[in-house]
Design an enzyme around this catalytic site. Structure first.
Site, PDB file in Angstrom:
ATOM      1  N   SER A 169       2.884 -10.356  88.491  1.00 54.63           N
ATOM      2  CA  SER A 169       4.284 -10.522  88.080  1.00 54.63           C
ATOM      3  C   SER A 169       5.169  -9.395  88.585  1.00 54.63           C
ATOM      4  O   SER A 169       4.734  -8.246  88.728  1.00 54.63           O
ATOM      5  CB  SER A 169       4.379 -10.594  86.555  1.00 54.63           C
ATOM      6  N   GLU A 188      -7.928 -17.347  84.150  1.00 58.53           N
ATOM      7  CA  GLU A 188      -7.228 -16.538  83.147  1.00 58.53           C
ATOM      8  C   GLU A 188      -6.907 -17.366  81.917  1.00 58.53           C
ATOM      9  O   GLU A 188      -7.125 -16.928  80.779  1.00 58.53           O
ATOM     10  CB  GLU A 188      -5.943 -15.964  83.749  1.00 58.53           C
ATOM     11  N   GLN A 213      -4.208  -6.540  86.755  1.00 60.26           N
ATOM     12  CA  GLN A 213      -3.654  -7.654  87.534  1.00 60.26           C
ATOM     13  C   GLN A 213      -2.242  -7.309  87.990  1.00 60.26           C
ATOM     14  O   GLN A 213      -1.372  -7.019  87.162  1.00 60.26           O
ATOM     15  CB  GLN A 213      -3.627  -8.918  86.669  1.00 60.26           C
TER      16      GLN A 213
END
Length: 362
Positions: free
Chosen positions: A81, A196, A78
């Protein structure tokens, strides 16, 4: 191929179009048959990427990505961030600029679990800096072997490098790898984040398993040696009760798999994060002097996620300190529940309607 990966997914895409509540029975049958559980090896695919592809992908994208992900042939990571955009994900600065039938991406991502072994990544990038931050994002499916993708390990408290930072330099992504449409990235990302939180909190599925099971086993050993008192017993009982309440909440959230997750996901993830930390803290305390040292503190790069701890409760305690951060911080989850469930006054957001390029950034 039998449609048992996620039973409520469409026929031919890992499912059978059945009610999602039947998935628990399928998984029980697999476990009873001795099937290996590879969830933590491909946690991003199973818990985040594949549900999002199924919800927003074209038939061609679903045919390309779902089966290899379910089979473990392709590992996912993923890429959300960034050093300056964690809790405020919509503030991300990674840019994707259109160049014909491709996008050219430049930027940096951080806290990328299993990025060092991943074949594919779900990437959120900014394609329009002239609109407010939530509106200018696009969601991409990235081949991690593309030229310009550089993965660097981040060593954790445990000595392991499960997380990574990823640098993207002139990375070219085909237009066909956009998921959900250009400029629709925030909407698609919300599907990922909701799934998630449900997925991170859904284990263990059976009563007394997981971290609380480890705590009970350690307590029994210490009790047989006469080294526990009433205060420790009460502490364990309170944690066991909380763990069972969390398990039942998780079961309710899991029954919504494949649908748009509700507040159960945020509740369950918040419970999991705080409980794991408290349970493993008890385990370390029960270890006595042995809880002060960790043997074999060498840097490794595991090919599985340790979200839910491990056999060594000392390392599991250190790893649990990340639980209130990953998958949405506990503070953010409390804000979500306060605003969207309890109807409390929202936090002030002064930059919501300002073009991203005009927002002050540190």
């Amino acid at each position: 191929d039998a449609g048992l990966a996620v039973v409520n997914f469409g026929a031919g895409f890992g499912g059978r179009g059945l009610d999602s509540s039947l998935q628990a029975a399928v998984e029980e049958r697999f476990a009873a048959a001795g099937a290996a559980d590879h969830t933590m090896r491909n946690i991003i695919a199973l818990g985040m990427a594949l549900p999002t592809v199924h919800a927003h992908g074209t038939d061609a994208q679903k045919a390309r990505y779902l089966r290899p992900g379910f089979c473990g042939e392709e590992i996912w990571c993923q890429l959300f961030s960034e050093p300056g955009a964690g809790s405020d994900l919509a503030a991300l600065a990674t840019r994707a600029v259109r160049d014909g039938d491709e996008f050219v991406v430049n930027g940096q991502k951080i806290w990328t679990s299993l990025g060092h072994v991943a074949d594919l990544g779900i990437l959120l990038a900014r394609t329009d800096p002239d609109v407010p931050k939530h509106a200018g994002l696009t969601y991409f499916l990235l081949d991690m072997h593309t030229p310009g993708v550089q993965v660097r390990p981040l060593r954790q408290l445990t000595g392991e490098a499960e997380f990574n930072e990823v640098y993207l330099t002139d990375v070219r992504i085909p237009l066909a790898n956009v998921l959900g449409g250009v400029g629709q990235g925030w909407r698609v990302a919300m599907t990922t984040l909701a799934n998630e939180r449900v997925f991170l909190s859904r284990r263990p599925a059976r009563r007394g398993e997981g971290p609380i099971g480890q705590a009970v086993e350690m307590y029994r050993q210490e009790a047989s040696d006469g080294r526990v008192d009433a205060a420790v017993t009460e502490r364990l009982m309170q944690l066991w009760t909380a763990a069972e309440a969390a398990r039942l909440t998780n079961a309710r959230a899991a029954s919504q798999a494949g649908r748009q997750p509700g507040p159960e996901g945020s509740i369950a993830k918040l419970q999991m994060a705080e409980l794991n930390k408290a349970i493993y803290e008890l385990c370390v305390d029960l270890s006595g002097d042995a809880g002060l040292l960790i043997d074999g503190y060498t840097e490794t790069a595991p090919d599985f996620a340790a979200v839910h701890g491990g056999a060594d409760v000392r390392k599991a305690y250190l790893r649990s300190l990340a639980n209130p951060i990953e998958g949405g911080t506990s503070e953010i989850l409390r804000t979500i529940l306060g605003e969207r469930v309890l109807g409390l006054p929202p936090e002030p957001r002064v930059d919501r309607d300002i073009p991203w390029k005009d927002v002050r950034r540190s």
